[in-house]
Design a protein around this motif. Structure first.
Motif, short mmCIF file in Angstrom:
data_model
loop_
_atom_site.label_atom_id
_atom_site.label_comp_id
_atom_site.label_asym_id
_atom_site.label_seq_id
_atom_site.Cartn_x
_atom_site.Cartn_y
_atom_site.Cartn_z
N SER B 333 0.83 -1.22 0.00
CA SER B 333 0.00 0.00 0.00
C SER B 333 0.86 1.26 0.00
N VAL B 334 1.88 1.27 0.88
CA VAL B 334 2.76 2.44 0.93
C VAL B 334 3.54 2.57 -0.38
N THR B 335 4.03 1.45 -0.91
CA THR B 335 4.80 1.50 -2.15
C THR B 335 3.95 2.06 -3.30
N ALA B 336 2.69 1.62 -3.38
CA ALA B 336 1.80 2.13 -4.44
C ALA B 336 1.59 3.63 -4.29
N ALA B 337 1.45 4.07 -3.05
CA ALA B 337 1.26 5.51 -2.82
C ALA B 337 2.52 6.29 -3.21
N LEU B 338 3.68 5.73 -2.93
CA LEU B 338 4.94 6.39 -3.31
C LEU B 338 5.03 6.52 -4.83
N MET B 339 4.59 5.47 -5.54
CA MET B 339 4.59 5.53 -7.01
C MET B 339 3.67 6.64 -7.49
N ALA B 340 2.49 6.73 -6.86
CA ALA B 340 1.52 7.76 -7.27
C ALA B 340 2.09 9.15 -7.06
N LEU B 341 2.90 9.31 -6.00
CA LEU B 341 3.52 10.60 -5.75
C LEU B 341 4.68 10.86 -6.72
N ALA B 342 5.36 9.77 -7.16
CA ALA B 342 6.58 9.93 -7.95
C ALA B 342 6.31 10.14 -9.43
N PHE B 343 5.31 9.43 -9.97
CA PHE B 343 5.12 9.45 -11.42
C PHE B 343 4.16 10.55 -11.84
N GLU B 344 4.38 11.01 -13.06
CA GLU B 344 3.59 12.15 -13.55
C GLU B 344 2.11 11.76 -13.69
#
Lengths: 625, 625
Positions: B333-344
């Motif tokens: 869950s945290v990893t997915a959220a980090l991706m959402a913050l990182a990618f355009e």
């Protein structure tokens, strides 16, 4: 005895990293043998109690100081004999801040004791105390030999002046010549001492980068007062990250820079006795003359077998089964044979033929005959069922019919082999042997989590061409055909005849895309020597100067004398190598054969390197030919 | 302008390794901005054209010399302004023999040009020319700061004496204090120059090992003639092997050792202008006062997001989809959220719920709600069919019914998730995101080729406890509940309330075996600081001195106040950590958060380390309590 006579024992021991108790027992047995031989001095390798490759443990004062505490126990063995050995220095209470794992060498030091007494070195240090160099500072030599600073001690010994140093130089591949590095330092002491003792912990590679002196330089040495050099190296296996390193020993006495007598260089323990008469200026050797290797691949074979045997013994002391996929191809056949040579019994080797519809009867028969010849268990079956199940799950997740066609399906098959081998290993309570060769690993012609699985890669630093040589040597060593001959090409004047060419057998009539012999050479050149000049190679091609090159024949054979084909192929190799870094980062540890890792695995980055201006110009010029 | 006035621009640029053309364009834009701001000197970071982490490419003269050739193009930009920047020196024709990748710094040097002319340094070198230190040699400082030798230049600049150095010190985690190392070197020049310029290329970690000066020492500085220090660091992402490094910038001006003004430290580019009046001995800052982080986890969150975004952009410029397994647990869950913050865009993120019979409705619902909250595609299904097929293939190969029961079956499920994610990634033309946290990776509580797959591990250096903090920060940043709260424990006076505790869900009613909070602390202590003393910890336990320790509460909570339980658990952690080295060697590259890798991944060996004598004594003493 005359104070000018010295009987030195070179104690070429096996050093096991992290195991001072075990190493102390080995030291004790060598001291006894040296005394029995009447030696009055016995010399052990560098870091012979704790080992050299300890990774971050080098920063742990508790362990490093524990190893240093063994000094006293060695000293008690020196009754009636001098003992010179290498050990790490304790870490000060203030702690240390090591800049890199190479810094292990900052903590490497020498010890000398006689009759239970320590003989203190005479320091004549002229460098900053904080620079981590005890004794004389030879920073540049330290850097050259990768030891990050070479403490050099000066001791009075039996009325003879002797310098004791650590790792003052690398040897040539042949072990027959002393390197310029070693010579430069040693000659610093020419005339100024009677003997140089050099303690080493140097891993073996087939082709170290160190240059060697030419005959003319050596003849020049005859006139110098270069003292005899006694170099003692360890044997065994040590590892760091992905680099599994073999130590060949090859402890040597150099007179005027020439190897006059050497211990065994076949990765075995040895004891060599040399009697120096400094009055008569003579040296006599007891039982000198060990057999030397006639060809480098003979040594490569022994080096891999030695590293594999010791890796298994040290890392898996519970003697697990080793599972290996046997496709009937050359890589898995040679790997299985190496296991049979390395392990005490073939009972621990279980081979699996993981066939799909694409595997030919020829390779299946090869696998069967190999297992028969080696006397290992071979389990046959098919993985078609689970390939089908994968496609069903893919549909279940909403992907259309045919979504896995092509390369996707090839990788599915390879990955399921990795999955089934992992499953079989778990059932057998065993571990997986990796089969990949160096050309595949470099070009990324392997499936991550598929054929790239395993606890260790024995041939990951071996090109296909070298595998041909190893295969013939293996058949000779077994005295029968173990590696099926249909897997080995017969070289002809302008090419080769090859019955069963390398294939992943993941689709119909598939053949590996490598240009064998040519790519082997190119990869070995580029990978093993980061200083290799691609531009010089292109320049030579441009100026038609490759006629004398070892690959001239193959450039013609593969039609690369056409400039467009040459450039296209060269850029494919460079691109494949760069784009597969992410795979190598996750591949198994590899036995180092050619790469001079200096204690590291080959260090790669996921970086897109710009083409240099010169490369772009050369590329354009070749395409305009 | 007064010759005693100097308007300095700190150019905190993003450096992309291996891309000198791109970096030159960035330099050009900063020069323009500096001129517009009326600066007469602009300072760039160390190695700002080629980058610092180039692996073995550092040994390739063609590339290194190509990067050095950009000097002239920078010089042409210096019309009407002074430019100080770092670049590598060319490799001499004779080639080099780098002892280690750290040796990149041996080739790091500074440049100074004004009005298209090079200003040559005044060498007052008193060390051996061969020791790789151009200019003054500060070997020990070089070692301390990991730069392997710090060339220090002495330049006459606008009538002001300035020393220009490379990487003369590490900063504290807070960036507010200058470290003793930096102070020691800088103070060498106290009184002897007006200004010190320090070029850096220092990766960020949340807790560097470098100590900092205490207030008393700092007050002492007030009286010294320590000149102002201008330190310019880069931002961006660079990687080497498994270490993915973030650079936070945080370029700073130190007055009397105190940070007086700093560029942004949030991993973004920045330009800070400082006007030094050396007559009045004053400094004025334009638009000073950047926002600083209030808590370390805020910065950790930004550091991971920054490294992830730039890794994706640099390594995968073709914008592939990222596939991730969404179990509904905290890590994914945290990893997915980090991706959402990182990618355009979240369009590139595809989540898969890879359920078996053991997955609860609660976690499935979590996965659904997470995907909804982040607006990412979630594909549901079951892998039961391929688990069944695996068992059928096992029988086909002659193994009895039940051969895969227990742990074997657990690993089969995990591995098939890795296999299916790899298959989905291949179909999507995408890459896999790894989900593992640091506690799992350290204890080896992960299945190789199973949940340990992926192109990068964003939270592999983050403990579970830190993940709790990140989860709350993420929910705050999104302004809604993205990470389901049932995954987060509520700490109580003597323990916690936890609705959905961590579970691999590979068998019925399974819970992870970790002692959360306690193991997080123990692992962070042991792994991140190799100098951590297990023996001192045992001694403190023996003497009942852990009352004030951060883990006293958890020792009680888990019943480790019972000596037998304490020793049993401690040895379990040590054993698991040592026995899972083989897994970590093959795990994905990890974003470095806490580990001070100094450009390396954490260096581990497959070595069985003897227990020290002291450890054995303490163990016996505790068991006798």
């Amino acid at each position: 005895m005359s104070t000018a006579e010295l009987k030195v024992a070179l104690a070429q021991m096996e050093v096991i990293a992290g195991q001072p108790e075990t190493n102390l027992a080995t030291i004790e047995s060598f001291v006894v043998r040296a005394k029995d031989a009447g030696a009055n001095l016995v010399v052990f390798p560098e870091l012979c109690l704790g080992g050299r490759y300890l990774g971050n443990r080098w920063q742990n004062a508790e362990f490093v100081n524990y190893v240093a505490s063994f000094d006293e126990r060695v000293c008690t063995l020196s009754d009636g004999i001098g003992i010179i050995f290498g050990n790490n220095v304790p870490i000060p209470a203030s702690g240390i801040d090591l800049p890199s794992p190479e810094a292990d060498a900052y903590l490497s030091d020498v010890r000398f004791c006689v009759d239970g007494e320590w003989i203190d070195p005479e320091h004549d240090c002229d460098c900053d105390d904080d620079c981590d160099c005890d004794g004389d500072c030879h920073c540049e030599d330290g850097c050259d030999c990768g030891c990050g600073g070479s403490p050099v001690y000066h001791l009075a010994l039996e009325g003879i002046d002797a310098h004791i140093a650590i790792c003052i130089g690398d040897l040539s591949g042949s072990g027959e010549l002393v390197s310029p590095t070693m010579f430069d330092i040693a000659s610093d002491f020419a005339g100024d001492c009677d003997l140089i003792v050099d303690l080493a912990a140097s891993p073996w590679v087939a082709h170290p980068l160190a240059q060697t002196l030419d005959e003319e330089q050596l003849d020049g040495l005859e006139d110098t007062a270069l003292p005899p050099i006694v170099r003692v190296n360890c044997i065994g296996m040590q590892n760091t990250d992905k680099a599994v390193l073999a130590f060949d020993g090859n402890s040597t006495i150099y007179l005027n820079g020439r190897a006059s007598a050497s211990c065994r260089d076949d990765f075995q323990e040895d004891l060599l006795i040399a009697s120096f008469d400094f009055d008569e200026d003579t040296v006599a050797f007891m039982d000198e003359g060990r057999p030397r290797y006639g060809n480098v691949d003979e040594k490569v074979l022994d080096g891999i077998v030695s590293a594999l045997r010791r890796f298994d013994a040290q890392v898996f002391p519970f003697h697990p089964n080793w599972v290996i996929g046997l496709s009937g191809g050359l890589d898995s056949s040679v790997t299985a044979a190496l296991m049979a040579l390395a392990f005490e019994s073939t009972d621990r080797i279980v081979g699996y033929n993981l066939a799909t519809r694409y595997n030919s009867d020829a390779t299946k028969m090869n696998a069967y005959e190999l297992a028969q010849a080696l006397g290992i268990r071979l389990v046959n079956g098919s993985i078609e069922g689970i390939v089908k199940a994968t496609n069903e799950v893919v549909s279940l997740y909403g992907y259309p019919e045919g979504a896995t066609d092509g390369l996707v399906l090839e990788n599915i098959q390879a990955r399921l082999r990795g999955h089934m081998l992992s499953t079989f290993a778990a059932i057998e309570g065993g571990v997986i042997m990796n089969n990949g060769n160096k050309v595949e690993a470099t070009l990324g012609y392997a499936t991550l989590y598929g054929d790239a699985v395993g606890a260790i890669s024995p041939i990951g630093d071996v090109t296909k061409v070298r595998l041909f040589n190893l295969a013939h040597l293996i058949n000779a060593r077994f005295g029968k055909t173990v590696i099926p001959l249909n897997l080995l090409p017969e070289e002809t004047a302008d090419g080769y005849n090859w019955e069963t060419m390398p294939s992943a057998e993941l689709k119909d009539a598939q053949k590996d895309p490598m240009k064998w012999f040519y790519h082997d050479w190119l990869i070995e050149s580029m990978v093993d020597n980061p200083q290799f000049s691609v531009e010089a190679f292109m320049q030579a091609y441009l100026e038609d100067k490759l006629a004398s090159s070892p690959v001239a024949k193959w450039i013609r054979f593969y039609g690369l004398d056409d400039p467009n084909a040459f450039v296209e192929d060269l850029e494919w190799v460079i691109r494949q190598t760069a784009n597969s870094v992410f795979k190598r980062i996750q591949m198994p540890p590899t036995i180092m054969v050619v790469r001079d890792t200096r204690g590291f695995e080959y260090r790669e980055n996921q970086v897109k390197f710009e083409q240099t201006a010169c490369y772009r110009e050369l590329r354009a010029a070749i395409l305009a030919m």
